[in-house]
Design a protein around this motif. Structure first.
Motif, short mmCIF file in Angstrom:
data_model
loop_
_atom_site.label_atom_id
_atom_site.label_comp_id
_atom_site.label_asym_id
_atom_site.label_seq_id
_atom_site.Cartn_x
_atom_site.Cartn_y
_atom_site.Cartn_z
N LEU A 1 12.75 8.27 -45.65
CA LEU A 1 13.49 6.87 -45.93
C LEU A 1 13.88 6.59 -44.41
N LEU A 2 14.10 5.30 -44.17
CA LEU A 2 14.09 4.52 -43.20
C LEU A 2 15.47 3.56 -43.37
N ILE A 3 15.85 3.02 -42.10
CA ILE A 3 16.99 2.67 -42.51
C ILE A 3 16.69 1.78 -41.77
N THR A 4 16.93 0.25 -42.47
CA THR A 4 16.14 -0.63 -41.54
C THR A 4 17.30 -2.03 -41.45
N SER A 5 18.21 -1.65 -40.62
CA SER A 5 19.77 -2.08 -39.97
C SER A 5 20.04 -1.49 -38.84
N PRO A 6 20.07 -1.58 -37.38
CA PRO A 6 20.47 -0.80 -36.23
C PRO A 6 21.52 0.17 -37.05
N VAL A 7 22.28 1.20 -36.51
CA VAL A 7 23.09 2.36 -36.48
C VAL A 7 23.83 2.08 -35.10
N VAL A 8 24.82 1.71 -35.32
CA VAL A 8 25.36 1.66 -33.77
C VAL A 8 27.26 2.56 -33.49
N ALA B 1 10.34 1.79 -23.29
CA ALA B 1 10.76 2.14 -22.51
C ALA B 1 12.26 3.16 -22.71
N ALA B 2 13.19 2.89 -23.00
CA ALA B 2 14.08 3.73 -23.21
C ALA B 2 14.15 4.47 -24.21
N ILE B 3 13.44 4.74 -25.06
CA ILE B 3 14.00 4.83 -25.99
C ILE B 3 12.56 6.27 -25.78
N ARG B 4 11.63 6.08 -24.89
CA ARG B 4 10.93 7.43 -24.05
C ARG B 4 11.96 7.84 -23.31
N ALA B 5 12.89 7.57 -22.52
CA ALA B 5 13.64 8.13 -21.61
C ALA B 5 14.46 9.10 -22.42
N GLN B 6 14.44 9.40 -23.47
CA GLN B 6 15.67 9.91 -24.38
C GLN B 6 14.22 11.04 -24.86
N ASP C 1 16.95 -1.93 -31.65
CA ASP C 1 16.69 -3.61 -31.31
C ASP C 1 17.62 -3.81 -29.39
N ASN C 2 18.48 -2.80 -29.11
CA ASN C 2 18.85 -2.32 -27.95
C ASN C 2 18.96 -1.04 -27.00
N PRO C 3 18.51 -1.58 -26.14
CA PRO C 3 18.58 0.34 -25.07
C PRO C 3 20.26 0.88 -24.96
N VAL C 4 21.77 0.12 -25.48
CA VAL C 4 22.40 0.66 -25.39
C VAL C 4 22.69 1.45 -26.42
N ASN C 5 22.56 0.77 -27.60
CA ASN C 5 22.34 1.67 -28.70
C ASN C 5 21.20 2.58 -28.58
N VAL C 6 19.70 2.58 -28.07
CA VAL C 6 19.09 3.26 -28.10
C VAL C 6 20.01 4.68 -26.91
N ALA C 7 20.43 4.54 -26.29
CA ALA C 7 20.87 5.48 -25.50
C ALA C 7 22.56 6.18 -26.34
#
Length: 379
Positions: free
Chosen positions: A93-100, A167-172, A123-129
């Protein structure tokens, strides 16, 4: 009463479609199966995979049939849809809208721990964190960078923003970068094939610049997902997509039937499989009948429903309020109270969301009742 209580006893009875309480959501099993097979055959001829969008049908049963025909999983617009499909045994499954939101992220992490091959977009570093703080390093969550194709809805807005998000993703440690999403939704319903193809080629050129920037940063995307029913004949030839998200092809609503899908004169290889059966409930005005399907029976964000059968050729439908619709009735036989008029769906996704159950028919016989299991799961 539930649909099972109303109609369960009609399954398998010859001619039982005529006995259904209306308005009712109908799926023609033969047409549905042919559409699934046509798309599977098309995908098999090209170097792409199919992860069809389940926001169209919201049904584990239909998703299972798509996967049995070769699909690698399913896309879900919202987390709630993914939870329902996962409970129905659907993986990939791929969720195609951001989950925030914080509660949704908690649910997402829990879902990732109990299913296989789950992905979501960011699509946002804050969400990634935020995702990184909640997800478990032992079962890392796959994420794709959502790229805005110009719709200004979701997605990073530049190659530079994509690289920064990488880069933000790779930091997690609890996240795994899997690729990118590029869904050109506004291009899908363009009626003219050449115009639609030119629009996709122009957008693909932009996508290539984003992929080049990510690749230079060491993040060549393993997955490039996007495309849809309207552009599925175009997308493989662009040479950028690894998988397509076409979903409406299973039903072919009026919006897509109005599109020139193939660029030749052969007509659409896909056919209408989703429709609404309604009944004539009043016929007191010459040249018009009232049926029991109004605004509550159809999505209203597109053109009015098309009359498929049950009324004189050329008949048209007009909304007459929440519960009622008017069908023109010029010439031909005299309308009979209670007779069936069948209409096509103007926009399948939100129309399906109005119903609890698919009434699956073969000809005039009810064959099965399939729950619209993810109906209303918009959060």
């Amino acid at each position: 009463m539930t649909d099972e209580e109303l109609h369960g006893h009609l399954i398998g009875r010859q001619g039982s479609r005529r006995e259904l309480n209306t308005p009712v959501l109908i799926v023609d099993l033969g047409a549905l199966t042919r559409n699934i097979d046509v798309m599977a055959g098309f995908i098999a001829k090209h170097d792409v995979k199919l992860r069809p969008h389940a926001k169209t049908h919201k049904s584990p049963e239909i998703a299972r049939r798509q996967i049995a025909a070769g699909a690698i999983g399913a896309c879900c617009a919202k987390l709630g849809e993914a939870e329902v499909l996962a409970a129905g045994g659907i993986t990939g499954l791929l969720i195609t809208s951001p989950v925030v939101s914080p509660p949704a992220i908690e649910r997402l992490a829990a879902l990732n721990a109990r299913t296989v091959d789950l992905s979501c977009v960011v699509d946002n570093p804050v969400n990634v964190a935020a995702l990184g703080r909640v997800c478990d390093v032992a079962t890392p969550l796959r994420v794709l960078i959502d790229i805005d194709p110009g719709m200004k809805r979701t997605g990073v807005a530049s190659p530079e923003a994509a690289v920064a998000l990488l880069a933000a993703i790779r930091a997690q440690p609890s996240l795994v970068y899997a690729g990118v999403q590029f869904y050109c939704g506004s291009i899908q319903p363009i009626a003219d094939f050449r115009e639609r193809a030119a629009a996709m080629e122009e957008r693909a050129d932009y996508l290539r610049t984003v992929i080049a920037a990510l690749t230079e940063a060491g993040g060549a995307p393993g997955i490039v997902t996007g495309g849809g029913t309207g552009t599925h004949q175009i997308d493989p030839g662009l040479g950028v997509f690894t998988e397509l998200q076409a979903g409406s092809y299973v039903f072919m609503d009026s919006q897509y039937l109005a599109c020139e899908l193939t660029g030749d004169d052969a007509g659409s290889p896909l056919e209408t499989s989703l429709m609404i059966d309604a009944r004539v409930i009043s016929a007191n005005v010459p040249g018009i009948v009232t049926i029991d399907a109004g605004i509550k029976a159809f999505a209203t964000d597109a053109a009015s429903p098309i009359v498929l059968s049950g009324a004189p050729a050329g008949s048209t439908y007009t909304f007459m309020g929440d519960e009622h619709g008017a069908v023109s009735w010029e010439g031909g036989r005299t309308p009979v109270l209670g007779e069936i008029v069948t209409l096509g769906t103007p926009h399948c996704d939100p129309t399906v969301n109005l119903y609890d159950t698919y009434h699956v028919v073969a000809g005039d016989t009810l064959r099965a009742l399939w729950p619209v299991a993810a109906r209303g799961r918009s959060r």
